[in-house]
Write an enzyme that holds these catalytic residues in place. Sequence first.
Site, PDB file in Angstrom:
ATOM      1  CB  CYS A  52      -0.878  -0.050   1.251  1.00  0.00           C
ATOM      2  SG  CYS A  52      -1.658   1.509   1.692  1.00  0.00           S
ATOM      3  CG  HIS A  53       1.346   5.467  -2.120  1.00  0.00           C
ATOM      4  ND1 HIS A  53       0.945   5.918  -3.351  1.00  0.00           N
ATOM      5  CD2 HIS A  53       2.645   5.827  -1.987  1.00  0.00           C
ATOM      6  CE1 HIS A  53       1.957   6.538  -3.926  1.00  0.00           C
ATOM      7  NE2 HIS A  53       2.988   6.496  -3.128  1.00  0.00           N
ATOM      8  CB  THR A  54       0.629   3.775   4.285  1.00  0.00           C
ATOM      9  OG1 THR A  54      -0.637   4.271   3.841  1.00  0.00           O
ATOM     10  CG2 THR A  54       0.976   4.450   5.593  1.00  0.00           C
ATOM     11  CG  HIS A  74      -0.159  -1.487   6.275  1.00  0.00           C
ATOM     12  ND1 HIS A  74       0.817  -0.967   5.447  1.00  0.00           N
ATOM     13  CD2 HIS A  74      -1.322  -0.921   5.882  1.00  0.00           C
ATOM     14  CE1 HIS A  74       0.252  -0.119   4.614  1.00  0.00           C
ATOM     15  NE2 HIS A  74      -1.039  -0.077   4.841  1.00  0.00           N
ATOM     16  CD  GLU A  75      -3.692  -3.492   0.984  1.00  0.00           C
ATOM     17  OE1 GLU A  75      -4.079  -2.332   1.100  1.00  0.00           O
ATOM     18  OE2 GLU A  75      -3.401  -3.998  -0.105  1.00  0.00           O
ATOM     19  CB  CYS A 104      -8.564  -2.003  23.165  1.00  0.00           C
ATOM     20  SG  CYS A 104      -9.594  -0.691  23.866  1.00  0.00           S
ATOM     21  CB  CYS A 107     -10.638   2.882  24.754  1.00  0.00           C
ATOM     22  SG  CYS A 107     -10.866   2.875  22.971  1.00  0.00           S
ATOM     23  CB  CYS A 110     -13.477   0.387  21.551  1.00  0.00           C
ATOM     24  SG  CYS A 110     -11.885   0.166  20.720  1.00  0.00           S
ATOM     25  CB  CYS A 118      -8.704   1.642  19.350  1.00  0.00           C
ATOM     26  SG  CYS A 118      -8.176   0.782  20.828  1.00  0.00           S
ATOM     27  NE  ARG A 122      -6.170   7.296  18.778  1.00  0.00           N
ATOM     28  CZ  ARG A 122      -6.751   8.436  19.159  1.00  0.00           C
ATOM     29  NH1 ARG A 122      -6.237   9.581  18.806  1.00  0.00           N
ATOM     30  NH2 ARG A 122      -7.838   8.421  19.904  1.00  0.00           N
ATOM     31  CB  CYS A 182      -4.708  -1.493   4.409  1.00  0.00           C
ATOM     32  SG  CYS A 182      -4.402   0.288   4.401  1.00  0.00           S
ATOM     33  NE  ARG A 377      -3.351  -2.140  -2.178  1.00  0.00           N
ATOM     34  CZ  ARG A 377      -3.201  -0.806  -2.159  1.00  0.00           C
ATOM     35  NH1 ARG A 377      -2.712  -0.162  -3.193  1.00  0.00           N
ATOM     36  NH2 ARG A 377      -3.541  -0.124  -1.070  1.00  0.00           N
TER      37      ARG A 377
END
Length: 384
Positions: A52-54, A74-75, A104, A107, A110, A118, A122, A182, A377
């Site tokens: 992903c671009h992030t 992360h994806e 979680c 909180c 959530c 969260c 987060r 993601c 992708r």
Amino acid sequence: VELAMSSTAGLVIPCKAAVAWEAGKPLVIETVEVAPPKAMEVRVKIKYTSLCHTDLYFWEAKGQNPLFPRIFGHEAAGIVESVGEGVTNLEVGDHVLPVFTGECGDCSHCKSEESNMCDLLRINTDRGVMLNDGKARFSIKGTPINHFVGTSTFSEYTVIHSGCLAKINSLAPLDKVCILSCGISTGLGATLNVAKPRRGSSVAVFGLGAVGLAAAEGARIAGASRIIGVDLNPNRFEEAKKFGVTEFVNPKDHDRPVQEVIAEMTNGGVDRSIECTGNAKAMISAFECIHDGWGVAVLVGVPSKDAVFMTKPINVLNERTLKGTFFGNYKPRTDLPSVVDMYMNKELELEKFITHRVPFSDINKAFDYMVKGEGLRCIISMED
Ligand code: NAD
Ligand code: ZN
């Protein structure tokens, strides 16, 4: 038949991971040691991951804090290998999607119906360690390797907080639903959960990468009558037709701000706009191109850390709304399983987002495709 406990539970697992040693330098496949999960953590065998671009932004580290060596990614989609103390919602063999922002469950966020930010889990792009003890679970000959957004999926095994894992339908094909962890859910949710266009309305989408096209897909599902795609890369336009985009604007083709062009095309502005570029100028255009009185603009792209958003306050006073969203406002554990089911029920098509596939050993090719703006992708398969 799944065993109640895997043979590797409690042991350090040596496995292959793609390590970023320096900003912008090709990743290197190394043997890393992955420690067992501690309290509330889960060790996951990653089956497929995508880029992903992030990931690209933090690997380039041009406008972001550099933190190296690091394992990005992360994806993804994977299978639970073992669980740490106190984990009750997941067990060995469960199919999971890791998510960069967690849930979680306890909180105020959530517990709020409106938020998925969260307090505990987060997104934190500057943290390279686990929350539990402030340490990394990855090491190479004793040197700790940093985590990325709590997921680090460019590794055959990774350790993730149990609140950042969505348990999904075990029949879902992991080589496809991995992109829901993601980008696709982010764009889809930005439209369906945040912009909420009415049937028959006009929607502008800035940035026609996978996230923006998923936002367009959301607009199509919501029944928008006009979907205006905005991108600097004209190669994106042909592809975007498959996602319901009806008109295209390239800011480079005009000698005035693109918001003026769009306002003229739509008799005063679009009803909704969704920004999926990460570029601050595009964010401002996305806000200023919405209609006064009712327009809603949603920011999705991740800006560089020094970016500034500037507009005249009168633009807001004139009853325009600016919103932002992480992960399309989906609560990962609660909501993601139903997004997977949307795919299983054929309400959502994922195949058209997948333009490339590479084996893990060729992971740097996935970076090349993204740098060149080729395709949407690229699925990275951990097994071959
Ligand atoms: P991508 O690179 O595939 O697509 C971005 C597109 O934006 C490209 O086609 C590019 O040509 C276009 N673009 C860049 N600058 C532009 C401008 N000024 N005007 C018009 N178009 C422009 O990236 P992606 O994977 O689709 O991700 C899009 C953005 O979403 C990234 O910033 C990513 O970091 C962000 N993101 C945010 C979240 C979240 O939860 N908020 C989650 C995932 C990704
Ligand atoms: Zn929480």
